[in-house]
Design an enzyme around this catalytic site. Structure first.
Site, PDB file in Angstrom:
ATOM      1  N   ASP A   1       0.799  -1.196  -0.079  1.00 27.54           N
ATOM      2  CA  ASP A   1      -0.011   0.132   0.023  1.00 27.54           C
ATOM      3  C   ASP A   1       0.931   1.267   0.074  1.00 27.54           C
ATOM      4  OD1 ASP A   1      -2.555   1.422  -0.089  1.00 27.54           O
ATOM      5  OD2 ASP A   1      -2.925   1.319   2.072  1.00 27.54           O
TER       6      ASP A   1
ATOM      7  N   ASN B   1     -10.693  -3.021  -6.374  1.00 27.81           N
ATOM      8  CA  ASN B   1      -9.873  -2.084  -7.017  1.00 27.81           C
ATOM      9  C   ASN B   1     -10.460  -1.538  -8.393  1.00 27.81           C
ATOM     10  OD1 ASN B   1      -6.733  -3.099  -6.095  1.00 27.81           O
ATOM     11  ND2 ASN B   1      -7.827  -1.647  -5.130  1.00 27.81           N
TER      12      ASN B   1
END
Ligand code: FPP
Length: 233
Positions: free
Chosen positions: A12, A60
């Site tokens: 991330d 996503n």
């Protein structure tokens, strides 16, 4: 001494890394790809058996189309540049997730990398692509129900259920690392994470180094894993 066979990483912070430098988010992902190479080669040298990387989640798809398209071009960038090196390092590529929705080019590139590296005996570099933990569990339940109905399986317990997960052939997950100072699992390996150690690090993924991996491993080694039991006196 804690065994350490399988590490998973939530990579991330690519977007924030780019934003901090006034760059487009795609530049963070591009740098992130280089990190995948660096950390995979290093983890293999350390003797880690399996490294699972969260490359694209089922959630996503909600990102702007331009970013989704860029993320879907990462397999091409990565394997065109590094497949030879992965072969030289005896690394075996695998993937988990639902390949159906993945654009054809990315899908074919993955299939080709998996095929070319299939006989390698070093670390398994496992990409989670269009992966979601909840959807993996639901998919496994559906398949189990079907096999039960067809008389193919009689017993459902934690062990037999494991055979219905994408990760059935992988070692048990020991350590999950998340970068960028977020402390969430974000639908990653929900079933597998049951007794894994969790390590959260401040660094954005493009800044994550081999030394950061060493530190996370050291933290893991110092943890007392009891798996619900008590320490022997
Ligand atoms: C999260 O950062 C990262 C991703 C959604 C993509 C991660 C993928 C890679 C690093 C490369 C994958 C490589 C291959 C070969 C498929 P973010 O964009 O959510 O960061 P932010 O929270 O700072 O916005």
């Amino acid at each position: 001494m804690n065994n350490l066979n399988h590490i998973a990483i939530i990579m991330d912070g690519n977007g924030r890394w780019a934003k901090k430098r006034g760059l487009p988010r795609s530049m963070g992902h591009k740098k992130g790809v280089e990190k995948v190479r660096e950390i995979a080669i290093y983890a293999n040298k350390l003797g880690i058996k399996c490294l699972t990387l969260y490359a694209f989640s089922t959630e996503n798809w909600k990102r702007p189309e331009k970013e989704v398209n860029y993320l879907m071009s990462l397999p091409k960038i990565f394997f065109n540049k590094y497949l030879k090196e992965l072969m030289k390092n005896n690394i075996k590529v695998t993937m988990i997730g639902d390949l159906n929705k993945i654009p054809l080019e990315a899908k074919n590139i993955f299939k080709d990398a998996i095929r070319q590296t299939s006989k390698n005996t070093g670390m398994i570099l496992n990409f989670a692509l269009n992966y979601g933990g909840q959807s993996e569990i639901v998919r496994a339940c559906k398949q189990f129900a079907k096999d039960y109905k067809d008389g193919k399986i009689k017993t459902l317990n934690e062990k037999t259920f494991n055979n219905y997960l994408y990760t059935k052939d992988l070692p048990e997950l020991d350590l999950m690392i998340r970068t960028s100072n977020e402390e969430r699992i974000s639908n990653f390996l929900l079933y597998q994470v049951a007794y894994s150690e969790l390590v959260f690090v401040d660094t954005y993924w493009p800044d994550f180094t081999c030394t950061d991996l060493d530190k996370a491993i050291e933290t893991y080694m110092n943890r007392n894993r009891r798996f619900g039991a008590v320490d022997e006196k």
